[in-house]
Design an enzyme around this catalytic site. Sequence first.
Site, short mmCIF file in Angstrom:
data_model
loop_
_atom_site.label_atom_id
_atom_site.label_comp_id
_atom_site.label_asym_id
_atom_site.label_seq_id
_atom_site.Cartn_x
_atom_site.Cartn_y
_atom_site.Cartn_z
N LEU B 10 0.86 -1.18 0.00
CA LEU B 10 0.00 0.00 0.00
C LEU B 10 0.89 1.23 0.00
O LEU B 10 1.56 1.51 0.99
CB LEU B 10 -0.90 0.00 1.24
CG LEU B 10 -1.71 -1.27 1.50
CD1 LEU B 10 -2.57 -1.12 2.76
CD2 LEU B 10 -2.59 -1.60 0.30
N CYS B 12 3.45 3.64 -2.91
CA CYS B 12 4.64 3.38 -3.71
C CYS B 12 5.47 4.64 -3.86
O CYS B 12 5.82 5.07 -4.96
CB CYS B 12 4.26 2.79 -5.07
SG CYS B 12 5.63 1.91 -5.86
N SER B 17 8.80 1.94 -3.24
CA SER B 17 9.56 1.55 -4.44
C SER B 17 10.78 0.72 -4.08
O SER B 17 11.09 -0.26 -4.77
CB SER B 17 10.01 2.80 -5.21
OG SER B 17 8.90 3.47 -5.76
N VAL B 132 9.91 3.44 14.01
CA VAL B 132 10.79 4.19 14.91
C VAL B 132 12.24 3.93 14.53
O VAL B 132 12.67 2.79 14.40
CB VAL B 132 10.60 3.78 16.39
CG1 VAL B 132 11.51 4.59 17.30
CG2 VAL B 132 9.15 3.93 16.81
N ILE B 136 17.27 1.05 12.18
CA ILE B 136 17.89 0.49 13.38
C ILE B 136 17.01 -0.62 13.96
O ILE B 136 15.85 -0.37 14.27
CB ILE B 136 18.11 1.56 14.46
CG1 ILE B 136 18.88 2.75 13.90
CG2 ILE B 136 18.84 0.96 15.66
CD1 ILE B 136 19.00 3.91 14.86
N GLY B 187 17.31 18.50 1.10
CA GLY B 187 16.37 17.39 1.21
C GLY B 187 16.36 16.73 2.57
O GLY B 187 15.69 15.71 2.76
N ASP B 201 6.71 14.30 15.17
CA ASP B 201 7.21 13.01 14.67
C ASP B 201 7.85 12.22 15.82
O ASP B 201 7.54 11.04 16.03
CB ASP B 201 8.25 13.29 13.56
CG ASP B 201 8.96 12.04 13.09
OD1 ASP B 201 8.37 11.28 12.30
OD2 ASP B 201 10.10 11.80 13.54
N LYS B 205 6.77 8.57 18.05
CA LYS B 205 7.76 7.52 18.28
C LYS B 205 7.97 7.27 19.77
O LYS B 205 8.14 6.12 20.20
CB LYS B 205 9.07 7.90 17.59
CG LYS B 205 8.96 7.87 16.06
CD LYS B 205 10.13 8.56 15.38
CE LYS B 205 10.08 8.43 13.87
NZ LYS B 205 11.09 9.26 13.18
N GLY B 302 15.13 7.48 5.10
CA GLY B 302 15.68 7.19 3.78
C GLY B 302 15.06 5.93 3.22
O GLY B 302 14.59 5.06 3.96
#
Lengths: 429, 429
Positions: B10, B12, B17, B132, B136, B187, B201, B205, B302
């Site tokens: 669900l 992309c 990707s 989270v 890692i 970015g 954010d 977490k 990332g």
Amino acid sequence: MAKPLRVALLGCGVVGSAVARQLTDDAADLAARVGAPLELIGVAVRDVTKPRPESGVPPELFTTDAESLVSNADLVVELMGGLEPARTLLLRAIEHGAAVITANKALLGADGPRLYAAADARNVDLSFEASVAGAIPLLRPLRESLAGDDVQRVMGIVNGTTNYILDKMDRTGAALPDVLAEAQELGYAEADPTADVEGHDAQAKAAILASLAFHTRVSSDDVHCEGIMGITDADIRDARKIGCVVKLLAICERTPDGVSARVHPTLVPRSHPLASVHDAFNAVFLETALAGELMFYGKGAGAAPTASAVLGDLVQAGRHRVVGGHGPRESAYAELPVLPIARTQTSYFIRLDVLDRPGVLARVANVFGAHDVSIESMRQGVRRSEEGLAILQLVTNQAADESLVATVEELRKLDDVHEVSSVLRVEGM
Amino acid sequence: MAKPLRVALLGCGVVGSAVARQLTDDAADLAARVGAPLELIGVAVRDVTKPRPESGVPPELFTTDAESLVSNADLVVELMGGLEPARTLLLRAIEHGAAVITANKALLGADGPRLYAAADARNVDLSFEASVAGAIPLLRPLRESLAGDDVQRVMGIVNGTTNYILDKMDRTGAALPDVLAEAQELGYAEADPTADVEGHDAQAKAAILASLAFHTRVSSDDVHCEGIMGITDADIRDARKIGCVVKLLAICERTPDGVSARVHPTLVPRSHPLASVHDAFNAVFLETALAGELMFYGKGAGAAPTASAVLGDLVQAGRHRVVGGHGPRESAYAELPVLPIARTQTSYFIRLDVLDRPGVLARVANVFGAHDVSIESMRQGVRRSEEGLAILQLVTNQAADESLVATVEELRKLDDVHEVSSVLRVEGM
């Protein structure tokens, strides 16, 4: 809540005592997490009369009959160490359908596949988180969390004793024998420190790490091993001058030709995350295809930290008893060749005492060139003018270890070279 | 090898990707590790006509009909983010008996227990390692490896954007708006950076971490949250003067009275392992009863790193399909109260501009004493002599946050105090 799970403990040293103590003191939490109470049914020891008050184990639970004990347990925790009788007892426990938890790196490094095969055949868990890097959750992440990634490289400080010694030498400038003696006094090193300082402890751990990381079989015998006894305070000073620190590393690599695993003192740049691992701490640095760089840091030894890892395995194995399923099996499908150290790519730091006369540098450089070893950097040290000698310190680029060995051999034969006074590998530049 | 497992994706975007790409490129390894091939049966997107060449997904697999897709899958990977339609789709997937993997921290932080209960009722896995600290391996260690230990404290750098900004400010002395603008260009920060810089954010977490660490329920709303927008270059300089660095930390604690969870900019001593976490890296530092201090370090965001975590969960959930059993369920048996920030024990760094006249120090110290707050250290900064002002920098010992708030309020009213120019919490001293 399911019916109690019967736990047998083999060995009741400091770690065994800590595990037994937690089984009592933390019983309610452990039962809630497992879904069933964990009931200690016996502790196998050599001498049942020896008092072990710190374990909190009722005297009637101690037994010398380890064989009967493991035949009656759902979960067997082996903390005796050594190859025998640990191996025979674990195989018997598995044969009787018990899940086994062990911290025995020597046994796993020497004969892991036999244990894996037995556990596989009987469909029981074989867990050993405590065998490498003590309290640090490392093997489970490698086997499970990173199962969708490809590990390329493992660099680990997996022996606390040697890290304590090297760190102390770096911080105080003291010589190794003095620091070792102090470490023995403080209990950081054993009276017979051979297994630690010669690297054998790290060697077994490297075999376990390489096997798990690369889904292949690597035994302790496959791991090239050099200890720290040759490290001098001059080496530590030289390392410092080029911005490095000396660590005993277990290094496991996946290359296009296979895998390599080795343990040796290593110069590591001070900016590298492993360089700031002090005292008796452990840390393992991973490079993977997707995750990139990861590091796990914590205590590698000690009663409570090791008990943490053992109890984590015990809770997982218990859960599997309650809800079905099992932990990961040996994953050795990749069946990769293990490369000898000669074919491993490394860099060298080399210190030469050379005669202080014209043309020396060119002749030294020629030797490197003849073996296709390129020099990354060179510095000329303080001249000992009274002897007419100069000191050269060189760091090479990566080359096959056999080329570096050949280079050093030829350097030793050079008329200009009074002495090759240090050769150390460098990583993480 | 078992029959193929049907995987539905669900979303992309970059992570989706990367996951799809690995399912193709690494298919043989993944199948060997799962014990069955992973077959991508469809990818739900909003616009099927948008080209996504980097995913390697055949065009016919894209669909807008996410509901049908999840009803036909064995394993559903949700990477859409946001509360809806993600929640409805995950619940539907679970209802149909699929195991679900999600990176959706906002959903888990806001409504986790509802998802846990649904997965529990249908006996399927619900995994969320990627939610989270990205790549890692952290949640699995917390839920499994440390299941035999008791976590007492979690301190995490769990937002890469804010760590990048604060680290850059520390290294260059630049002001926040300039560094933020640069991070946006590179970015590292979104065009709308609100969720990161305001701490939301990290807040979600922290809720996930506190729930797992303490076997209880903590939602995002329970987490006190302060962002970094008020941090000035003067704060960074002050921190440096007392040997500290400023980090945005998620801090979760177990106390005798319950648990607390909070996110705020924090002064951390430079000798603390978290202080050397640079750039956009994440790290989580744990204190446990047995293992002691542990740290996990790696990339928090990332495409590839997040895919690593998602694929690890996917392999585990797939293995459970093949061999039976399931991953850990929600463990909330402890049912601990969540303490408000007012009752949380913290230390403060306080910078005061005071009138440079006799007796000031005593009057300032009196205010602290009146609230039972003891002063750990004090230094007098550079005088701005032209204004007749002095700067006082104080660090308190631990006290209830409400006492510190009351202290600061009263300091502001003091005639001697021109301005309370900075108030920051301190941890890890």
